[in-house]
Design a protein around this motif. Structure first.
Motif, PDB file in Angstrom:
ATOM      1  N   ARG A 140       7.649   8.337 -64.088  1.00  0.00           N
ATOM      2  CA  ARG A 140       7.442   9.861 -64.582  1.00  0.00           C
ATOM      3  C   ARG A 140       6.230   9.496 -65.718  1.00  0.00           C
ATOM      4  NH1 ARG A 140      11.654  12.716 -68.486  1.00  0.00           N
ATOM      5  NH2 ARG A 140      10.986  13.894 -65.816  1.00  0.00           N
ATOM      6  N   VAL A 141       4.868  10.192 -65.896  1.00  0.00           N
ATOM      7  CA  VAL A 141       3.867   9.504 -66.665  1.00  0.00           C
ATOM      8  C   VAL A 141       4.103  10.812 -67.864  1.00  0.00           C
ATOM      9  CG1 VAL A 141       1.004  10.067 -66.967  1.00  0.00           C
ATOM     10  CG2 VAL A 141       2.246   8.677 -65.214  1.00  0.00           C
ATOM     11  N   VAL A 142       3.605  10.352 -69.393  1.00  0.00           N
ATOM     12  CA  VAL A 142       3.616  11.168 -70.272  1.00  0.00           C
ATOM     13  C   VAL A 142       2.228  10.784 -71.496  1.00  0.00           C
ATOM     14  CG1 VAL A 142       4.813  10.920 -72.383  1.00  0.00           C
ATOM     15  CG2 VAL A 142       6.166  10.276 -70.704  1.00  0.00           C
ATOM     16  N   ASN A 143       1.918  12.108 -71.616  1.00  0.00           N
ATOM     17  CA  ASN A 143       0.680  12.007 -72.461  1.00  0.00           C
ATOM     18  C   ASN A 143       0.564  12.415 -73.615  1.00  0.00           C
ATOM     19  OD1 ASN A 143      -1.835  11.853 -72.983  1.00  0.00           O
ATOM     20  ND2 ASN A 143      -2.834  13.731 -72.047  1.00  0.00           N
ATOM     21  N   THR A 144       0.392   9.891 -74.289  1.00  0.00           N
ATOM     22  CA  THR A 144       0.753  10.334 -75.854  1.00  0.00           C
ATOM     23  C   THR A 144      -0.790  10.264 -76.523  1.00  0.00           C
ATOM     24  OG1 THR A 144       0.569   7.992 -74.893  1.00  0.00           O
ATOM     25  CG2 THR A 144       2.664   8.828 -75.666  1.00  0.00           C
TER      26      THR A 144
END
Ligand code: PAN
Ligand code: ZN
Length: 187
Positions: A140-144
């Motif tokens: 899963r990718v998270v835009n921080t």
């Protein structure tokens, strides 16, 4: 002497985008992501039309054919629901032997990886980062960041996407903003 034909390949990958009639596009809006975020109250008061991410995929082979590869670009927008950053749904692959490459193109974020025993870890994503996702690992990718996070992906055509496991049990940790910093927090 024989002159061989020199062929033009499809020029689909322009300026780090996938463009053209052969490219499949899908969009995930908040309304498609019910149950994904921890803070249901904040989710309810945000428009379901808000665009969270877009996936552009070049799928040249049948999904049952072995030895073939797909190619994609995901554009994940910045945003938060409560303290939790916008993220992809995340999945295991149906074919447990399937591996995948991700690479950072633009923006900053985290790639969250979870094995079948629910052990979790995360890798920073940034322009030029390369991520080898091993077999049997959910991703899963998270835009921080505060700008678009764009990344490339290359995966086997017969990998398949198993979203059910994550929809039922989620990941064992979430990326939350705590004291102004993104942190990976176990549940
Ligand atoms: C990627 C993902 C893409 C969107 O192409 O499918 O980033 O994420 P979700 O599929 O989790 O919504 C990939 O991992 N393909 O296998
Ligand atoms: Zn994948």
């Amino acid at each position: 002497m024989k002159t061989h034909e020199i062929i033009n390949p499809p020029n689909l990958f322009m300026h780090n985008l996938l463009i053209g009639d052969e490219v499949q596009k899908s969009r995930r809006r908040l309304g498609d992501l019910t149950g994904l975020f921890q803070d249901h109250q904040s989710f309810e008061v945000t428009s379901p039309d808000e665009l969270v991410y877009e996936v552009y995929s070049y799928i040249p082979a049948d999904e049952k054919s072995q030895g073939q590869l797909n190619f994609g670009v995901t554009r994940l927008y910045p945003g938060k629901i409560g303290r939790e950053y916008f993220m992809t749904k995340g999945h295991f692959h149906h074919c447990e032997k399937s591996t995948e490459y991700y690479w950072g193109i633009e923006g900053e974020g985290l790639l969250v990886l979870m094995d079948q025993e629910r052990h979790i870890r995360a890798e920073k994503m940034f322009p030029g980062s390369l991520h080898y996702i091993r077999a049997g690992i959910a991703h899963r990718v998270v835009n921080t960041g505060s700008t678009l996070l764009s990344f490339g992906a290359c995966w086997p055509s017969d990998a398949g996407h198993n979203y059910d496991e994550i929809a039922c049990n989620g990941f064992s940790a979430r990326v939350l903003e705590i004291s102004g910093i993104p942190q990976l927090i176990s549940l």
